[in-house]
Design an enzyme around this catalytic site. Structure first.
Site, PDB file in Angstrom:
ATOM      1  N   THR A   1       0.579  20.243 -30.314  1.00 17.78           N
ATOM      2  CA  THR A   1       0.232  18.895 -30.725  1.00 17.78           C
ATOM      3  C   THR A   1       1.036  18.588 -31.989  1.00 17.78           C
ATOM      4  O   THR A   1       1.901  19.378 -32.388  1.00 17.78           O
ATOM      5  CB  THR A   1      -1.281  18.760 -30.973  1.00 17.78           C
ATOM      6  OG1 THR A   1      -1.610  17.391 -31.200  1.00 17.78           O
ATOM      7  CG2 THR A   1      -1.740  19.597 -32.153  1.00 17.78           C
TER       8      THR A   1
ATOM      9  N   VAL B   1       0.766  13.997 -25.251  1.00 10.81           N
ATOM     10  CA  VAL B   1       1.754  13.875 -26.314  1.00 10.81           C
ATOM     11  C   VAL B   1       1.013  13.836 -27.636  1.00 10.81           C
ATOM     12  O   VAL B   1      -0.018  13.159 -27.765  1.00 10.81           O
ATOM     13  CB  VAL B   1       2.602  12.587 -26.148  1.00 10.81           C
ATOM     14  CG1 VAL B   1       3.677  12.518 -27.237  1.00 10.81           C
ATOM     15  CG2 VAL B   1       3.225  12.511 -24.757  1.00 10.81           C
ATOM     16  N   CYS B   2       1.528  14.571 -28.622  1.00  4.57           N
ATOM     17  CA  CYS B   2       0.981  14.514 -29.967  1.00  4.57           C
ATOM     18  C   CYS B   2      -0.520  14.868 -29.936  1.00  4.57           C
ATOM     19  O   CYS B   2      -0.927  15.802 -29.245  1.00  4.57           O
ATOM     20  CB  CYS B   2       1.250  13.125 -30.549  1.00  4.57           C
ATOM     21  SG  CYS B   2       1.027  12.967 -32.330  1.00  4.57           S
ATOM     22  N   SER B   3      -1.341  14.144 -30.662  1.00  6.34           N
ATOM     23  CA  SER B   3      -2.766  14.462 -30.733  1.00  6.34           C
ATOM     24  C   SER B   3      -3.515  14.148 -29.453  1.00  6.34           C
ATOM     25  O   SER B   3      -4.723  14.399 -29.360  1.00  6.34           O
ATOM     26  CB  SER B   3      -3.418  13.720 -31.908  1.00  6.34           C
ATOM     27  OG  SER B   3      -3.264  12.321 -31.776  1.00  6.34           O
ATOM     28  N   GLY B   4      -2.821  13.640 -28.449  1.00  5.37           N
ATOM     29  CA  GLY B   4      -3.453  13.468 -27.141  1.00  5.37           C
ATOM     30  C   GLY B   4      -3.998  14.769 -26.588  1.00  5.37           C
ATOM     31  O   GLY B   4      -4.950  14.773 -25.791  1.00  5.37           O
TER      32      GLY B   4
END
Length: 207
Positions: free
Chosen positions: A119, A99-102
């Protein structure tokens, strides 16, 4: 199905808790929060702490990984305890997700070369550094790798994943039980629809 959500300092809470809520409601699923060492981990607002009930060593072969993003992502890009665990666990997963910058951590683990991925819009261009093809979409599937855009998109990703792992009716049932029926008061949740100049103000919040 056993899903593991790895935590690290300054993760974004909804990145982790959104998918957790979806998957934890699903029949037959167990979700574990893990960290380098079991114990409390504080989010990127500095005011919410989640307890990792397992260490990475305790969960070497989960069925699913959900890697959250956050303001601390760039600080742990070379953290072998975390990145090495993602790399090794990926060998056993049915799905590896972020999720996101993961997704930058998936890239740091060497998992995104040649893959389409997404991202948070603020760091989308950085995916190319990992050999990925950045895609500006809410959820992107590439084989067993599923990436989500920023923060709230993790709920969409988890529902998409649940539909693949079980069936659409199960995913729809979970969506209904959590009453996920977005009707935001503004249309500023995407760069495509946000008013001019709002991106700069939004970026100022990421400190």
């Amino acid at each position: 199905m056993h899903a593991v959500i790895p935590l690290y300092p300054r993760f974004t809470a909804l990145d982790a808790v959104g998918p957790y809520t979806v998957l934890a409601f699903a029949p037959g699923w167990t979700v574990t929060f893990a960290a380098a060492q079991a114990g409390p981990v504080t989010d990127d607002r500095g005011s919410l702490t989640l307890a990792a009930t397992a260490s990475f060593a305790d969960v070497p072969a989960p069925d699913v990984i959900v890697v959250p993003g956050g303001l601390g992502t760039l600080d742990v890009m070379e953290d072998e305890a975390l990145v090495g665990w993602i790399r090794r666990a990926h060998e056993h997963t049915r799905w590896t997700t972020s999720v996101c910058s993961g997704s930058l951590l998936l890239g740091a683990a060497g998992l995104l070369a040649g893959a389409k991925a997404t991202t948070h819009w603020a760091v989308l261009d950085l995916l190319a550094n990992a050999g990925a093809e950045p895609v500006s979409e809410r959820v992107v599937e590439h084989g067993k790798i599923v990436t989500a855009a920023g923060v709230s998109a993790g709920i969409d990703m988890a529902l998409t994943l649940l539909a693949r792992a079980a069936d659409p009716v199960t995913a729809q049932s979970v969506q209904l039980v959590i009453e996920y029926d977005p009707q935001p008061p503004f249309t500023s949740g995407s760069l495509k629809t946000a008013p001019e100049g709002l991106a700069e103000r939004a970026l100022a919040l990421l400190t």
